[in-house]
Scaffold this motif. Structure first.
Motif, PDB file in Angstrom:
ATOM      1  N   GLY A   1      58.606 -24.591  14.781  1.00  0.00           N
ATOM      2  CA  GLY A   1      59.465 -25.324  13.906  1.00  0.00           C
ATOM      3  C   GLY A   1      58.806 -26.929  14.213  1.00  0.00           C
ATOM      4  N   PHE A   2      57.977 -27.217  15.016  1.00  0.00           N
ATOM      5  CA  PHE A   2      57.491 -28.464  15.230  1.00  0.00           C
ATOM      6  C   PHE A   2      56.222 -28.761  14.298  1.00  0.00           C
ATOM      7  CE2 PHE A   2      54.312 -31.221  17.908  1.00  0.00           C
ATOM      8  CZ  PHE A   2      54.869 -32.427  17.251  1.00  0.00           C
ATOM      9  N   MET A   3      55.222 -27.505  14.512  1.00  0.00           N
ATOM     10  CA  MET A   3      54.031 -27.529  13.812  1.00  0.00           C
ATOM     11  C   MET A   3      54.048 -27.703  12.177  1.00  0.00           C
ATOM     12  SD  MET A   3      51.621 -28.036  16.095  1.00  0.00           S
ATOM     13  CE  MET A   3      50.458 -27.787  14.918  1.00  0.00           C
ATOM     14  N   LEU A   4      55.105 -26.954  11.735  1.00  0.00           N
ATOM     15  CA  LEU A   4      54.962 -27.041  10.357  1.00  0.00           C
ATOM     16  C   LEU A   4      55.033 -28.255   9.789  1.00  0.00           C
ATOM     17  CD1 LEU A   4      55.224 -25.265   7.643  1.00  0.00           C
ATOM     18  CD2 LEU A   4      57.417 -25.521   7.626  1.00  0.00           C
ATOM     19  N   PRO A   5      55.552 -29.283   9.931  1.00  0.00           N
ATOM     20  CA  PRO A   5      55.567 -30.665   9.263  1.00  0.00           C
ATOM     21  C   PRO A   5      54.290 -31.305   9.871  1.00  0.00           C
ATOM     22  CG  PRO A   5      57.153 -30.395  10.930  1.00  0.00           C
ATOM     23  CD  PRO A   5      56.919 -29.233  10.696  1.00  0.00           C
ATOM     24  N   VAL A   6      53.725 -30.922  11.179  1.00  0.00           N
ATOM     25  CA  VAL A   6      52.465 -31.570  11.366  1.00  0.00           C
ATOM     26  C   VAL A   6      51.400 -31.171  10.447  1.00  0.00           C
ATOM     27  CG1 VAL A   6      50.915 -31.394  13.537  1.00  0.00           C
ATOM     28  CG2 VAL A   6      53.231 -31.679  13.903  1.00  0.00           C
ATOM     29  N   VAL A   7      51.411 -29.806  10.206  1.00  0.00           N
ATOM     30  CA  VAL A   7      50.147 -29.247   9.285  1.00  0.00           C
ATOM     31  C   VAL A   7      50.300 -30.150   7.998  1.00  0.00           C
ATOM     32  CG1 VAL A   7      49.631 -27.229   8.117  1.00  0.00           C
ATOM     33  CG2 VAL A   7      50.312 -27.051  10.539  1.00  0.00           C
ATOM     34  N   VAL A   8      51.398 -30.250   7.412  1.00  0.00           N
ATOM     35  CA  VAL A   8      51.832 -30.968   6.247  1.00  0.00           C
ATOM     36  C   VAL A   8      51.261 -32.339   6.294  1.00  0.00           C
ATOM     37  CG1 VAL A   8      53.395 -31.884   4.523  1.00  0.00           C
ATOM     38  CG2 VAL A   8      53.891 -29.492   5.639  1.00  0.00           C
ATOM     39  N   VAL A   9      51.574 -32.941   7.384  1.00  0.00           N
ATOM     40  CA  VAL A   9      50.920 -34.471   7.491  1.00  0.00           C
ATOM     41  C   VAL A   9      49.532 -34.400   7.590  1.00  0.00           C
ATOM     42  CG1 VAL A   9      51.156 -36.431   9.259  1.00  0.00           C
ATOM     43  CG2 VAL A   9      53.159 -35.235   8.553  1.00  0.00           C
ATOM     44  N   ALA A  10      48.883 -33.407   8.393  1.00  0.00           N
ATOM     45  CA  ALA A  10      47.532 -33.233   8.597  1.00  0.00           C
ATOM     46  C   ALA A  10      46.721 -32.967   7.127  1.00  0.00           C
ATOM     47  CB  ALA A  10      47.347 -31.919   9.427  1.00  0.00           C
ATOM     48  N   CYS A  11      47.544 -32.267   6.072  1.00  0.00           N
ATOM     49  CA  CYS A  11      46.929 -32.212   4.776  1.00  0.00           C
ATOM     50  C   CYS A  11      46.902 -33.361   3.925  1.00  0.00           C
ATOM     51  CB  CYS A  11      47.763 -31.102   3.984  1.00  0.00           C
ATOM     52  SG  CYS A  11      47.539 -29.305   4.648  1.00  0.00           S
ATOM     53  N   PHE A  12      47.990 -34.256   4.227  1.00  0.00           N
ATOM     54  CA  PHE A  12      48.026 -35.375   3.422  1.00  0.00           C
ATOM     55  C   PHE A  12      47.187 -36.383   3.866  1.00  0.00           C
ATOM     56  CE2 PHE A  12      51.472 -33.772   1.287  1.00  0.00           C
ATOM     57  CZ  PHE A  12      52.205 -34.773   0.414  1.00  0.00           C
ATOM     58  N   ALA A  13      47.178 -36.371   5.210  1.00  0.00           N
ATOM     59  CA  ALA A  13      46.034 -37.369   6.080  1.00  0.00           C
ATOM     60  C   ALA A  13      44.491 -36.968   5.657  1.00  0.00           C
ATOM     61  CB  ALA A  13      46.037 -37.206   7.469  1.00  0.00           C
ATOM     62  N   LEU A  14      44.317 -35.691   5.520  1.00  0.00           N
ATOM     63  CA  LEU A  14      42.933 -35.477   4.888  1.00  0.00           C
ATOM     64  C   LEU A  14      42.624 -35.807   3.571  1.00  0.00           C
ATOM     65  CD1 LEU A  14      40.211 -33.814   5.527  1.00  0.00           C
ATOM     66  CD2 LEU A  14      41.414 -31.581   4.592  1.00  0.00           C
ATOM     67  N   LEU A  15      43.483 -35.571   2.701  1.00  0.00           N
ATOM     68  CA  LEU A  15      43.511 -36.179   1.263  1.00  0.00           C
ATOM     69  C   LEU A  15      43.193 -37.664   1.360  1.00  0.00           C
ATOM     70  CD1 LEU A  15      45.787 -33.849  -0.432  1.00  0.00           C
ATOM     71  CD2 LEU A  15      43.427 -33.668  -0.745  1.00  0.00           C
ATOM     72  N   LEU A  16      44.058 -38.502   2.196  1.00  0.00           N
ATOM     73  CA  LEU A  16      43.812 -39.784   2.248  1.00  0.00           C
ATOM     74  C   LEU A  16      42.635 -40.236   2.851  1.00  0.00           C
ATOM     75  CD1 LEU A  16      47.669 -40.557   3.409  1.00  0.00           C
ATOM     76  CD2 LEU A  16      46.706 -41.186   0.920  1.00  0.00           C
ATOM     77  N   MET A  17      42.034 -39.760   3.795  1.00  0.00           N
ATOM     78  CA  MET A  17      40.658 -39.983   4.206  1.00  0.00           C
ATOM     79  C   MET A  17      39.658 -39.730   3.240  1.00  0.00           C
ATOM     80  SD  MET A  17      41.401 -41.578   6.959  1.00  0.00           S
ATOM     81  CE  MET A  17      39.725 -41.754   7.347  1.00  0.00           C
ATOM     82  N   VAL A  18      39.782 -38.833   2.506  1.00  0.00           N
ATOM     83  CA  VAL A  18      38.720 -38.511   1.419  1.00  0.00           C
ATOM     84  C   VAL A  18      38.527 -39.693   0.366  1.00  0.00           C
ATOM     85  CG1 VAL A  18      37.688 -36.899  -0.098  1.00  0.00           C
ATOM     86  CG2 VAL A  18      38.671 -35.842   1.929  1.00  0.00           C
ATOM     87  N   GLU A  19      39.823 -40.145   0.241  1.00  0.00           N
ATOM     88  CA  GLU A  19      39.668 -41.244  -0.799  1.00  0.00           C
ATOM     89  C   GLU A  19      38.648 -42.410  -0.664  1.00  0.00           C
ATOM     90  OE1 GLU A  19      43.535 -42.844  -1.461  1.00  0.00           O
ATOM     91  OE2 GLU A  19      44.321 -41.079  -2.224  1.00  0.00           O
ATOM     92  N   PRO A  20      38.497 -43.103   0.435  1.00  0.00           N
ATOM     93  CA  PRO A  20      39.215 -42.977   1.932  1.00  0.00           C
ATOM     94  C   PRO A  20      40.191 -44.306   1.673  1.00  0.00           C
ATOM     95  CG  PRO A  20      37.116 -44.416   2.275  1.00  0.00           C
ATOM     96  CD  PRO A  20      37.168 -44.054   0.718  1.00  0.00           C
TER      97      PRO A  20
END
Length: 384
Positions: free
Chosen positions: A148-167
């Motif tokens: 239950g804790f890891m699901l939102p963490v994975v979502v945040v990680a996906c967003f963080a990855l896309l934001l860092m690619v911009e960067p």
């Protein structure tokens, strides 16, 4: 009976919260007008170019806020996943060649005719809405299970990855910090929180040292005077602006640093120009306005929590975390407290997307404050 019905349908706004937001918008308009005059005259042959555009942005942002204010919080609860998906699509689109607009090596904007949209700003709001709904619906799972804790963490990680690619390292920090702050307030197990937070911090440190320009910013932050005409130039000029301001400032319109000494004077470093022109007194007023605004939002969130409206409470806490995080980072960068990173000052910095998102998030809190004055429908307690 008709008057009573109308009063229930259109109750008054929280006057303090609305006035604090309006005060920051007025400060922003004055600060942008002063900081951009010479830059606009040189580049667009019109000293009021940015002032006129900023006024237009304010009008659009206030209109957007009015629309958001009409939306019941139950609608946001039901559609949180849709806003998250929309933000994800925008973050992907901005990275596509020929679609996203590249400025100074960063691909963060989507061109929309004469305007541009910055998806990272919208992502902050979408993340708050989604997480508030998830934490409300899955409260037990978040507090008692690793999954239950890891699901939102994975979502945040996906967003963080896309934001860092911009960067966009600044937006990544704000999104991640807001998400972890909300999960901490939701009562996640401390061991889970510490492990994931530690890994996230380690990942951010690795990202810093993986890019030479980020390392250069870090070294310039620790000693900007070592290279005052190179990597430390922005920070040195910003500190000079603070120093010139002294107690009462040099007067509105009389800044020297905005005369092409301080880059991005009307965007990332607008607080420096404000401090130069209004001094310690003017800078303190802005800080107090932010403290009062964030404190009021937290107060509304606390009222929602006591009324067992957890979704509304998490929305308020998330908005407070975004506003406080961005204000702290922007002013910290300007004053040399933090390494340089591009983050807008909420309600004040020049930029249409930022203003629209800030006014929309404040409108959500105003709506929640309105709903707290009314009895909560039984059917609105849990939405699966």
């Amino acid at each position: 009976m008709r008057i009573g019905a109308l009063s229930m349908r259109w109750p008054s706004l929280d006057p303090l919260l609305a006035l604090l937001g309006l005060a920051l918008l007025v400060v922003g308009l004055v600060a942008i007008s002063s900081a951009s005059i010479e830059y606009a005259e040189f580049n667009y042959n019109s000293p009021w170019f940015h002032t006129k555009r900023h006024l237009m942005y304010i009008a659009i942002a206030v209109t957007a806020g009015f629309v958001v204010y009409q939306v019941p919080s139950s609608i946001w609860l039901k559609t949180g996943w849709a806003w998250l998906f929309a933000a994800l699509i925008l973050l992907i689109l901005v990275l596509l060649p020929g679609v996203g607009k590249d400025v100074n090596g960063s691909q963060r904007w989507l061109p929309l005719g004469p305007f541009t949209l910055q998806p990272s700003e919208f992502a902050k709001m979408a993340m708050v809405v989604y997480l508030a709904g998830y934490l409300d619906r899955q409260a037990d799972a978040v507090r008692n299970s690793w999954q239950g804790f890891m699901l939102p963490v994975v979502v945040v990680a996906c967003f963080a990855l896309l934001l860092m690619v911009e960067p966009d390292f600044g937006a990544t920090v704000i999104v991640a910090a807001t998400a972890f702050g909300l999960m901490f307030l939701a009562g996640v197990r401390l061991m889970y929180f510490i492990v994931v937070l530690g890994l996230s911090v380690a990942g951010l440190v690795a990202l810093i040292f993986s890019a030479p320009y980020r390392v250069q910013r870090l070294t310039a932050y620790t000693d900007p005077w070592a290279d005052p005409f190179g990597s430390g130039f922005q920070l040195v000029q910003s500190l000079i602006a603070f120093g010139r301001g002294e107690w009462l400032g040099v007067g509105l319109g009389n800044s020297v640093q905005k005369l092409f000494y301080l880059p991005e004077a009307h965007t990332d470093f607008v607080f420096s120009i404000w401090a130069e022109e209004t001094g310690f007194l003017g800078a303190s007023v802005v800080i107090l306005l932010y403290a009062a605004l964030i404190g009021r939002i937290l107060w509304v969130g606390r009222k929602a929590s006591l009324a067992s409206r957890d979704f509304s409470a998490y929305i308020c806490y998330g908005v407070a975390l975004v506003f406080s995080g961005q204000a702290f980072v922007n002013m910290g960068v300007s004053s040399g407290l933090l390494p340089t990173k591009g983050l807008t000052l909420p309600f004040i910095s020049y930029g249409g997307t930022s203003l629209i998102v800030c006014c929309s998030m404040l409108a959500m809190v105003l709506r929640i404050q309105q709903e707290l004055r009314q009895p909560q429908p039984k059917s609105a307690r849990r939405v699966l």
